[in-house]
Design an enzyme around this catalytic site. Sequence first.
Site, PDB file in Angstrom:
ATOM      1  N   LYS A  13       0.830  -1.210   0.000  1.00 24.30           N
ATOM      2  CA  LYS A  13       0.000   0.000   0.000  1.00 24.30           C
ATOM      3  C   LYS A  13       0.864   1.259   0.000  1.00 24.30           C
ATOM      4  O   LYS A  13       0.642   2.182  -0.777  1.00 24.30           O
ATOM      5  CB  LYS A  13      -0.925   0.016   1.233  1.00 24.30           C
ATOM      6  CG  LYS A  13      -1.841  -1.183   1.326  1.00 24.30           C
ATOM      7  CD  LYS A  13      -2.780  -1.087   2.504  1.00 24.30           C
ATOM      8  CE  LYS A  13      -2.095  -1.102   3.865  1.00 24.30           C
ATOM      9  NZ  LYS A  13      -1.417  -2.378   4.178  1.00 24.30           N
ATOM     10  N   ARG A  88      -9.867   0.844   9.173  1.00 29.05           N
ATOM     11  CA  ARG A  88      -9.412  -0.533   9.385  1.00 29.05           C
ATOM     12  C   ARG A  88     -10.465  -1.368  10.097  1.00 29.05           C
ATOM     13  O   ARG A  88     -10.234  -2.554  10.333  1.00 29.05           O
ATOM     14  CB  ARG A  88      -8.157  -0.494  10.263  1.00 29.05           C
ATOM     15  CG  ARG A  88      -6.889  -0.839   9.538  1.00 29.05           C
ATOM     16  CD  ARG A  88      -5.764  -0.741  10.544  1.00 29.05           C
ATOM     17  NE  ARG A  88      -4.607  -1.442  10.122  1.00 29.05           N
ATOM     18  CZ  ARG A  88      -3.583  -0.872   9.503  1.00 29.05           C
ATOM     19  NH1 ARG A  88      -3.611   0.389   9.182  1.00 29.05           N
ATOM     20  NH2 ARG A  88      -2.534  -1.588   9.193  1.00 29.05           N
ATOM     21  N   ARG A 127      11.695  -6.186   4.609  1.00 29.54           N
ATOM     22  CA  ARG A 127      11.481  -4.728   4.527  1.00 29.54           C
ATOM     23  C   ARG A 127      12.405  -3.980   5.485  1.00 29.54           C
ATOM     24  O   ARG A 127      12.650  -4.400   6.600  1.00 29.54           O
ATOM     25  CB  ARG A 127      10.030  -4.382   4.886  1.00 29.54           C
ATOM     26  CG  ARG A 127       9.819  -2.872   4.942  1.00 29.54           C
ATOM     27  CD  ARG A 127       8.373  -2.488   4.929  1.00 29.54           C
ATOM     28  NE  ARG A 127       7.655  -2.920   6.121  1.00 29.54           N
ATOM     29  CZ  ARG A 127       6.373  -2.667   6.323  1.00 29.54           C
ATOM     30  NH1 ARG A 127       5.681  -2.008   5.408  1.00 29.54           N
ATOM     31  NH2 ARG A 127       5.770  -3.093   7.422  1.00 29.54           N
ATOM     32  N   ARG A 161      11.344  -2.569  11.010  1.00 28.29           N
ATOM     33  CA  ARG A 161      10.281  -2.122  11.909  1.00 28.29           C
ATOM     34  C   ARG A 161      10.067  -3.155  13.008  1.00 28.29           C
ATOM     35  O   ARG A 161      10.175  -4.352  12.765  1.00 28.29           O
ATOM     36  CB  ARG A 161       8.967  -1.942  11.112  1.00 28.29           C
ATOM     37  CG  ARG A 161       8.700  -0.532  10.743  1.00 28.29           C
ATOM     38  CD  ARG A 161       7.559  -0.354   9.768  1.00 28.29           C
ATOM     39  NE  ARG A 161       6.288  -0.966  10.117  1.00 28.29           N
ATOM     40  CZ  ARG A 161       5.163  -0.793   9.408  1.00 28.29           C
ATOM     41  NH1 ARG A 161       5.168  -0.010   8.337  1.00 28.29           N
ATOM     42  NH2 ARG A 161       4.043  -1.383   9.767  1.00 28.29           N
ATOM     43  N   ARG A 172      -0.708  -9.581  12.648  1.00 34.80           N
ATOM     44  CA  ARG A 172      -1.277  -8.466  11.878  1.00 34.80           C
ATOM     45  C   ARG A 172      -2.142  -8.998  10.733  1.00 34.80           C
ATOM     46  O   ARG A 172      -3.189  -8.437  10.419  1.00 34.80           O
ATOM     47  CB  ARG A 172      -0.144  -7.591  11.321  1.00 34.80           C
ATOM     48  CG  ARG A 172       0.540  -6.774  12.415  1.00 34.80           C
ATOM     49  CD  ARG A 172       1.896  -6.260  11.979  1.00 34.80           C
ATOM     50  NE  ARG A 172       1.850  -5.409  10.820  1.00 34.80           N
ATOM     51  CZ  ARG A 172       2.880  -5.186  10.016  1.00 34.80           C
ATOM     52  NH1 ARG A 172       4.051  -5.762  10.258  1.00 34.80           N
ATOM     53  NH2 ARG A 172       2.764  -4.386   8.992  1.00 34.80           N
TER      54      ARG A 172
END
Length: 220
Positions: A13, A88, A127, A161, A172
Site C-alpha cells: 500500500k 481498518r 522490509r 520495523r 497483523r
Amino acid sequence: MRMLIFGPPGAGKGTVAGQVTSEEGIPHISTGDMLRQAVAAGTELGRTVKGLLDAGELVPDAVMIALVGERLEQADAQDGWLLDGFPRTLPQGEALAELLARTGQRLDLVALVEVADEVIVERLGGRRVCLACGATYHLTYSPPKVAGQCDRCGQEQVVQREDDQPETIRRRLATYHHQTEPLIAFYEAQGVVRRFDNSGAPEEPVRAVRESLASADRGR
Ligand code: AP5
C-alpha cells in the site's frame, strides 16, 4: 481526488500510494506513519500507542477517528487526499462516511491491493524503513545503495520495523482478515472498489491505479 488504499499489511500500500500521490499532487495520509512519528517524537499519543504498534494490534477506534478527522481538516487536504491504513474497522468506515457526508464530499476510489499471505510474510521479513524520512526498502527487491543508509535523505537510519518480526506479521495478518476485510463488502456496496494485484512488480498496480483514476468520475 479522494481515495483509499486498502489491503493486508505488507501488500504494498505504501509503495503504490507514494507513487500515485506524487503524480496526483495530493497528500499521502498514512495512519501508520502518523502513529510511528508520534512514537518517535515521544508525544502522549506516541506513548499510548507504542505497545499496540509493536505487538501488531489495532489502536482503538476513537483515537484513530479523532486523529484522521483532525488531519483531514488541514489546509493541504482540502482538494483531495489518499488515505493509507484508515479505515481498518467497520466503525472507522462508518465514521469516515459520516465525515464525508457532513462535508458534501465523496470517495472516488477504494484501491484494494492484493497479495497472498505467504508473499507478504517474505516481503515484510525483508522490509527496511528509514526512521528519518519514512522511505521504504526491501533487502532483495529494492535495497538502499549503501546498506543502512537512506537513498532519499542520506541518514544512516534504515532499520527493520518492530512489527516486522515473523510472529507479529502473522498476528497483523489475522487482525486484517478478521477486523478489516469486512470493510471490502461495505465499500463494494458503494461501487467504488477496484482490485489491483501486486504479486509481480509494483509498477503494475501503479499503472493500473493510474488508469482507474483517469477514468474515474471525480467528485468534490
Ligand atoms: P501501517 O503502517 O498502516 O501498516 P500495515 O497496514 O500493516 O501496512 P504496512 O506499512 O506494513 O505495509 P504496506 O502495505 O504499506 O506495504 P509496503 O509498501 O511497505 O500500520 C501499522 C500499525 O499502526 C498497525 O498494525 C496498527 O497497530 C496501527 N494502525 C495504523 N492505522 C490504524 C487504524 N486505522 N486503526 C487502528 N490501528 C492502526 O511494502 C511491504 C514491503 O514489500 C516493502 O519492503 C516493499 O519494498 C516491498 N514491496 C512492495 N511491493 C512489492 C512488489 N511488487 N514486489 C516486491 N516487493 C514489494
